[in-house]
Motif scaffolding. Structure first.
Motif, PDB file in Angstrom:
ATOM      1  N   THR A 154      27.050   2.592  89.306  1.00  0.00           N
ATOM      2  CA  THR A 154      28.374   3.170  89.166  1.00  0.00           C
ATOM      3  C   THR A 154      28.595   3.511  87.699  1.00  0.00           C
ATOM      4  N   THR A 155      29.830   3.837  87.329  1.00  0.00           N
ATOM      5  CA  THR A 155      30.115   4.248  85.959  1.00  0.00           C
ATOM      6  C   THR A 155      31.300   3.479  85.403  1.00  0.00           C
ATOM      7  N   LEU A 156      31.403   3.483  84.097  1.00  0.00           N
ATOM      8  CA  LEU A 156      32.530   2.846  83.427  1.00  0.00           C
ATOM      9  C   LEU A 156      33.841   3.500  83.854  1.00  0.00           C
ATOM     10  N   GLY A 157      33.807   4.801  84.095  1.00  0.00           N
ATOM     11  CA  GLY A 157      35.020   5.493  84.513  1.00  0.00           C
ATOM     12  C   GLY A 157      35.585   4.942  85.804  1.00  0.00           C
ATOM     13  N   ARG A 158      34.731   4.682  86.767  1.00  0.00           N
ATOM     14  CA  ARG A 158      35.203   4.127  88.045  1.00  0.00           C
ATOM     15  C   ARG A 158      35.756   2.713  87.842  1.00  0.00           C
ATOM     16  N   ILE A 182      35.436  -9.340  87.654  1.00  0.00           N
ATOM     17  CA  ILE A 182      34.551  -8.202  87.399  1.00  0.00           C
ATOM     18  C   ILE A 182      33.154  -8.767  87.171  1.00  0.00           C
ATOM     19  N   ALA A 183      32.362  -8.794  88.232  1.00  0.00           N
ATOM     20  CA  ALA A 183      31.022  -9.382  88.169  1.00  0.00           C
ATOM     21  C   ALA A 183      29.980  -8.299  87.946  1.00  0.00           C
ATOM     22  N   ASN A 184      30.294  -7.317  87.108  1.00  0.00           N
ATOM     23  CA  ASN A 184      29.352  -6.243  86.777  1.00  0.00           C
ATOM     24  C   ASN A 184      29.691  -5.742  85.384  1.00  0.00           C
ATOM     25  N   SER A 185      28.747  -5.101  84.735  1.00  0.00           N
ATOM     26  CA  SER A 185      28.974  -4.664  83.359  1.00  0.00           C
ATOM     27  C   SER A 185      27.968  -3.598  82.991  1.00  0.00           C
ATOM     28  N   ALA A 190      27.807  -1.033  74.030  1.00  0.00           N
ATOM     29  CA  ALA A 190      28.861  -0.017  74.009  1.00  0.00           C
ATOM     30  C   ALA A 190      30.196  -0.668  73.704  1.00  0.00           C
ATOM     31  N   SER A 191      31.185   0.170  73.464  1.00  0.00           N
ATOM     32  CA  SER A 191      32.571  -0.272  73.329  1.00  0.00           C
ATOM     33  C   SER A 191      33.450   0.782  73.980  1.00  0.00           C
ATOM     34  N   SER A 192      34.661   0.391  74.348  1.00  0.00           N
ATOM     35  CA  SER A 192      35.571   1.336  75.001  1.00  0.00           C
ATOM     36  C   SER A 192      37.005   0.905  74.717  1.00  0.00           C
ATOM     37  N   ALA A 193      37.693   1.684  73.898  1.00  0.00           N
ATOM     38  CA  ALA A 193      39.086   1.367  73.581  1.00  0.00           C
ATOM     39  C   ALA A 193      39.961   1.452  74.829  1.00  0.00           C
ATOM     40  N   PHE A 194      39.657   2.390  75.742  1.00  0.00           N
ATOM     41  CA  PHE A 194      40.474   2.534  76.949  1.00  0.00           C
ATOM     42  C   PHE A 194      40.286   1.335  77.880  1.00  0.00           C
ATOM     43  N   LEU A 195      39.028   0.914  78.082  1.00  0.00           N
ATOM     44  CA  LEU A 195      38.775  -0.258  78.922  1.00  0.00           C
ATOM     45  C   LEU A 195      39.437  -1.487  78.315  1.00  0.00           C
ATOM     46  N   GLU A 196      39.328  -1.625  77.011  1.00  0.00           N
ATOM     47  CA  GLU A 196      39.937  -2.774  76.351  1.00  0.00           C
ATOM     48  C   GLU A 196      41.447  -2.796  76.559  1.00  0.00           C
ATOM     49  N   SER A 197      42.072  -1.633  76.460  1.00  0.00           N
ATOM     50  CA  SER A 197      43.528  -1.572  76.633  1.00  0.00           C
ATOM     51  C   SER A 197      43.932  -1.912  78.069  1.00  0.00           C
ATOM     52  N   LEU A 198      43.118  -1.490  79.045  1.00  0.00           N
ATOM     53  CA  LEU A 198      43.422  -1.828  80.440  1.00  0.00           C
ATOM     54  C   LEU A 198      43.310  -3.327  80.684  1.00  0.00           C
ATOM     55  N   ILE A 199      42.302  -3.952  80.102  1.00  0.00           N
ATOM     56  CA  ILE A 199      42.162  -5.405  80.252  1.00  0.00           C
ATOM     57  C   ILE A 199      43.323  -6.115  79.559  1.00  0.00           C
ATOM     58  N   ASP A 200      43.736  -5.614  78.397  1.00  0.00           N
ATOM     59  CA  ASP A 200      44.914  -6.178  77.732  1.00  0.00           C
ATOM     60  C   ASP A 200      46.142  -6.065  78.627  1.00  0.00           C
ATOM     61  N   ASP A 201      46.295  -4.921  79.282  1.00  0.00           N
ATOM     62  CA  ASP A 201      47.437  -4.714  80.178  1.00  0.00           C
ATOM     63  C   ASP A 201      47.395  -5.706  81.346  1.00  0.00           C
ATOM     64  N   ALA A 202      46.196  -5.969  81.870  1.00  0.00           N
ATOM     65  CA  ALA A 202      46.077  -6.906  82.988  1.00  0.00           C
ATOM     66  C   ALA A 202      46.510  -8.311  82.560  1.00  0.00           C
ATOM     67  N   VAL A 203      46.052  -8.742  81.400  1.00  0.00           N
ATOM     68  CA  VAL A 203      46.442 -10.072  80.914  1.00  0.00           C
ATOM     69  C   VAL A 203      47.946 -10.124  80.656  1.00  0.00           C
ATOM     70  N   TYR A 223      28.209  -5.926  74.654  1.00  0.00           N
ATOM     71  CA  TYR A 223      28.277  -5.256  75.948  1.00  0.00           C
ATOM     72  C   TYR A 223      29.703  -5.343  76.498  1.00  0.00           C
ATOM     73  N   ILE A 224      30.062  -4.365  77.317  1.00  0.00           N
ATOM     74  CA  ILE A 224      31.399  -4.360  77.905  1.00  0.00           C
ATOM     75  C   ILE A 224      31.292  -4.506  79.426  1.00  0.00           C
ATOM     76  N   PRO A 225      32.272  -5.225  80.018  1.00  0.00           N
ATOM     77  CA  PRO A 225      33.484  -5.792  79.411  1.00  0.00           C
ATOM     78  C   PRO A 225      33.301  -7.196  78.815  1.00  0.00           C
ATOM     79  N   ALA A 226      32.064  -7.701  78.763  1.00  0.00           N
ATOM     80  CA  ALA A 226      31.839  -9.065  78.285  1.00  0.00           C
ATOM     81  C   ALA A 226      32.408  -9.291  76.896  1.00  0.00           C
ATOM     82  N   ALA A 227      32.374  -8.254  76.050  1.00  0.00           N
ATOM     83  CA  ALA A 227      32.816  -8.401  74.661  1.00  0.00           C
ATOM     84  C   ALA A 227      34.259  -8.864  74.556  1.00  0.00           C
TER      85      ALA A 227
END
Length: 462
Positions: A154-158, A182-185, A190-203, A223-227
């Motif tokens: 799959t992709t980070l976008g999904r 999230i048992a996949n990565s 890599a890094s992703s500001a958008f993914l990071e912001s979504l995880i921040d929103d979830a918390v 590695y993301i989202p482990a980072a």
């Protein structure tokens, strides 16, 4: 025949007193009461090494698992592959309260997917009969299938789209404490500001986030989202092997490690339900940080069921505080193993009754010759009646269900041992007798069978 059963819930902060009493009555009252010690309901004798290690982090031989029976419903958001038809094993676990699945697709993706193995195995490690760590907790599951087509790719976008949908669902369906697993990565640094912001929103929304550390045998921080495990409320999970060291697999694979990893859980030959035919007794296995994160998500769900007001940071803190840390300093190889505690462990006099149990009933936790008096159950004038003692120094007549030490207790009722509700009845304390106060609790009988249990909950961990 009218049957009565009495139990005290077992959990990380709960107490189990396994007693069974059977009352028989004719038109004119005649009654026989029996109090028979039985084994905890929440026990799997042959659970495999992984679940066994969750109970006893220091034991290399334990293969049994005693899980807490909790009562507050919680929600699991599982972003993964799809899940194989679950009727057979969800029926075997009545605590799997509901299951919804949503497809997350990009433009041009097929509308269906045959990829179900990974998600099925992860769900089985969380709530599956015989393999799930949270099998004693009422869980509502929402699965987001982000793997289209026929390959496990799959992709980070999904993944980002799925987290966005989790946030929408959580806002539209409030009220249930929730864990996102999230048992996949990504296997690319890599890094992703958008993914990071979504995880921040979830918390920020109150969702505890559990992510796998990855299997590159490198630093999880790359590695993301482990980072994002360095964030409070985001729990990054590494995999441990049967030796309690970070798992090392074949072909250069192995658990990622480093400062971003908060906790470890079993990740070597972990027993799961067979995704090709997920039913009790039919097993497969899984390796890596995926099963480790699933087991940790189960532990987080248990914590939230016991402490529904916990923030994600408090869930992480509680799991970290109860983790098993090896005695020997191992430097970069240190692992703090997630633990699922079946209940209060202290038993000072080693008489088989925990200190919490003995204190509640006004017994002596330091004297093995003194155990709590049996709880008596009877049928009196169409009512089911519990008779038991409460410690005089804990009982507060002005607010009898809140004890002097901050603990609370209540009686719950069921007609099938599956669905429980708070019992509405009459509480009648007697005269103080030494260090104890005799208490009766009576509820009307509503059918041919009624089961009663007392739940004692010590104050939440501060």
């Amino acid at each position: 025949m009218t049957e009565f059963a009495h139990r005290i819930s077992r959990g990380i902060f709960r107490l189990l007193l396994p007693l069974l009493a059977v009352g028989q009555a004719s038109a004119e009252l005649s009654m026989v009461d029996r109090s028979i010690p039985v084994d905890p309901d929440g026990a799997v004798a042959d659970a495999g090494w992984a679940l066994g290690r969750l109970n006893k982090g220091d034991s290399m031989t334990n293969a049994s698992f005693v899980y807490p029976e909790t009562t507050t419903p919680v929600r699991l958001y599982l972003i993964d592959t799809g899940v194989a038809p679950i009727a057979s094993w969800s029926e075997a676990n009545p605590n799997l309260k509901s299951f919804r699945s949503h497809l997350v697709r990009a433009t041009g993706d097929p509308a269906t997917s045959s990829v179900v193995a990974h998600g099925t195995q992860m769900l089985s490690l969380i709530v599956g009969p015989e393999t799930g760590a949270a099998v004693g907790t009422p869980v509502h599951v929402v699965n987001y299938n982000i793997y289209p087509g026929t390959t496990a790719s799959t992709t980070l976008g999904r993944l980002q789209d799925a987290i966005f949908e989790v946030l929408e669902d959580h806002e539209a369906n409030p009220g249930l404490p929730s864990v996102l697993c999230i048992a996949n990565s990504s296997s690319y640094q890599a890094s992703s500001a958008f993914l990071e912001s979504l995880i921040d929103d979830a918390v920020e929304a109150g969702i505890t986030v559990v992510v796998s550390a990855g299997n590159e045998k490198a630093s999880a921080a790359s590695y993301i989202p482990a980072a994002y495990g360095s964030k409070d409320g985001v729990i990054c999970v590494g995999a441990s092997g049967t030796d309690n060291l970070p798992w090392v697999g074949a072909g250069g694979s192995g658990s990622n490690t480093g400062a971003a990893v908060d906790l470890y859980a079993p990740g070597q030959n972990v027993r799961t339900l067979n995704p090709a035919d997920p039913r009790p007794g039919n097993f497969s296995s899984s390796n890596g940080t995926s099963p480790a994160s699933a087991l940790t998500a189960a532990a987080a769900l248990i914590q939230l069921s016991l402490n529904p007001s916990f923030t994600p940071a408090q869930v992480e803190e509680a799991l970290t505080a109860t983790a098993y840390a090896p005695v020997a300093a191992r430097g970069a190889s240190a692992t703090a193993l997630v633990q699922v505690q079946p209940g209060p462990e202290a038993d000072s006099d080693q008489d088989g009754s925990s200190d919490v149990l003995e204190k509640f009933f006004g017994s002596d936790p330091a004297n093995p010759a003194v155990k709590p008096a049996p709880v008596l159950l009877s049928r009196v004038s169409g009512q089911a009646r519990l008779s038991f003692n409460v410690a005089a120094d804990l009982f507060n007549p002005a607010d009898p269900h809140v004890l002097a030490d901050g603990s609370t207790w209540k009686v719950r009722i069921s007609d099938d041992l599956k669905e429980w509700s708070d019992a509405v009845g009459i509480l009648a304390p007697g005269q103080t007798n030494g260090d104890q106060i005799p208490v009766t609790f009576s509820v009307p009988e509503a059918g041919p069978r009624v089961f009663l249990k007392i739940e004692v909950t010590p104050p939440p961990v501060q």
